[in-house]
Design a protein around this motif. Sequence first.
Motif, PDB file in Angstrom:
ATOM      1  N   GLU A   1       0.815  -1.224   0.000  1.00 48.22           N
ATOM      2  CA  GLU A   1       0.000   0.000   0.000  1.00 48.22           C
ATOM      3  C   GLU A   1       0.844   1.268   0.000  1.00 48.22           C
ATOM      4  O   GLU A   1       0.329   2.370  -0.185  1.00 48.22           O
TER       5      GLU A   1
ATOM      6  N   GLN B   1      -5.447  11.227   0.176  1.00 47.06           N
ATOM      7  CA  GLN B   1      -6.587  10.572   0.829  1.00 47.06           C
ATOM      8  C   GLN B   1      -6.277   9.100   1.090  1.00 47.06           C
ATOM      9  O   GLN B   1      -6.662   8.547   2.130  1.00 47.06           O
ATOM     10  N   ALA B   2      -5.579   8.468   0.142  1.00 44.37           N
ATOM     11  CA  ALA B   2      -5.186   7.062   0.338  1.00 44.37           C
ATOM     12  C   ALA B   2      -4.206   6.928   1.496  1.00 44.37           C
ATOM     13  O   ALA B   2      -4.292   5.992   2.299  1.00 44.37           O
ATOM     14  N   TRP B   3      -3.275   7.876   1.604  1.00 48.53           N
ATOM     15  CA  TRP B   3      -2.304   7.843   2.705  1.00 48.53           C
ATOM     16  C   TRP B   3      -2.998   8.043   4.049  1.00 48.53           C
ATOM     17  O   TRP B   3      -2.697   7.356   5.024  1.00 48.53           O
TER      18      TRP B   3
ATOM     19  N   ILE C   1       1.562   4.043  -4.155  1.00 47.00           N
ATOM     20  CA  ILE C   1       0.247   4.631  -4.427  1.00 47.00           C
ATOM     21  C   ILE C   1       0.163   5.025  -5.894  1.00 47.00           C
ATOM     22  O   ILE C   1       0.960   5.833  -6.376  1.00 47.00           O
TER      23      ILE C   1
ATOM     24  N   ALA D   1      -4.081  10.622  -3.810  1.00 50.08           N
ATOM     25  CA  ALA D   1      -3.006   9.907  -3.123  1.00 50.08           C
ATOM     26  C   ALA D   1      -2.944  10.283  -1.647  1.00 50.08           C
ATOM     27  O   ALA D   1      -2.698   9.434  -0.781  1.00 50.08           O
TER      28      ALA D   1
END
Length: 359
Positions: A236, A253-255, A239, A251
């Motif tokens: 994960e 928001q993913a982190w 990204i 990206a």
Amino acid sequence: MSRINVIDCRSSVQKRGEMAPKSSTLQDVARVAGVSTATVSRTLSNPNVVSESTRTRVSEAVKTTGYRINRAARNLRTQRAHSVLVLLPDLANPFFSEILEGISRELSHRGYSMLIASTKQVHDSGERLLDYLDDARADGMIILDGGLDPDVVSMLENARQTKRILFACEWVEGADFPTVRCENRQGAREAVNHLYSLGHRKIAHVTGPEGNVLMHTRKDAFVAQISELGLELKPEWIIAGDFSISAGCAAAQAWIAMEDRSTAVFCASDQLAMAFIAELSRHGFRVPEDVSVMGFDDIDFAEQFIPALTSIRQDRLLIGETAANMLMGRIESPNTGGDEPIAIIPVSLVVRESTAAPG
């Protein structure tokens, strides 16, 4: 009786019987500059073959006499358009500004102009690209997009004008075109080493667009350097992104959603990194206190961004100048010029405020 005012237009148009103003000639320029007409012609058609003092004298004489080059006649005589087409994947991306400046500067020195187009308009047809060369609208082509359709690339490779086509910044793996590129692998490795030297052991990477040659080159070098340093790399922490602002926000928001967040993030471009930081700020995270972030490119705004962005700098002006110089060698000396297949431009680490030791 009403009065009729008559406007005398003779001041703005040529009066009947008057001689038309005499246009200045090449001989007039030569007389004022104190050189031969052959020297004037050489200076105007190929400025690099004369000295700087001669260029200056001829330039001043052109201004004094008001001489205007008959470009149509010149192009017909030389069988050249005296222009180069530059193809960009994204006309709005500020990354390309200095590359274009470098190309324009080098072409201008040689008496050439620059045409600009977007590859988005020609992705479906290589014939459109070749039309520029076939119709004598351009003498050569510099392509800054390595994501052209394979059929288009094949058509360009097999075209009779293929020696006048060059890739810069990006390239097509396996294609036989000269290229100008920066040390992408070295840049990605330096990014990892910088974050490691600050004490980071959990480092994530936001990639460029899938299928893009820069994305794969920088990602592969990132992964290799992480492995060489013996660091853990969770899936994960890679990204997926592209070089856009929206991808940087996604990206971030993913982190934020990760259970085990990295303490540092290396983004494949400055635009990605800036959008990543901006989105974190909207959610209450601080850079570099909560996470260090760095980019790649060192665009003009990187130094003014808050916090000032640590980045891998590539000399985009030099990329443009080198590309134009390589292409002009092929245009002006088609039988002997352009033997150099690849030019590699070095990169450098620029440390600013967006990276620090983990908190």
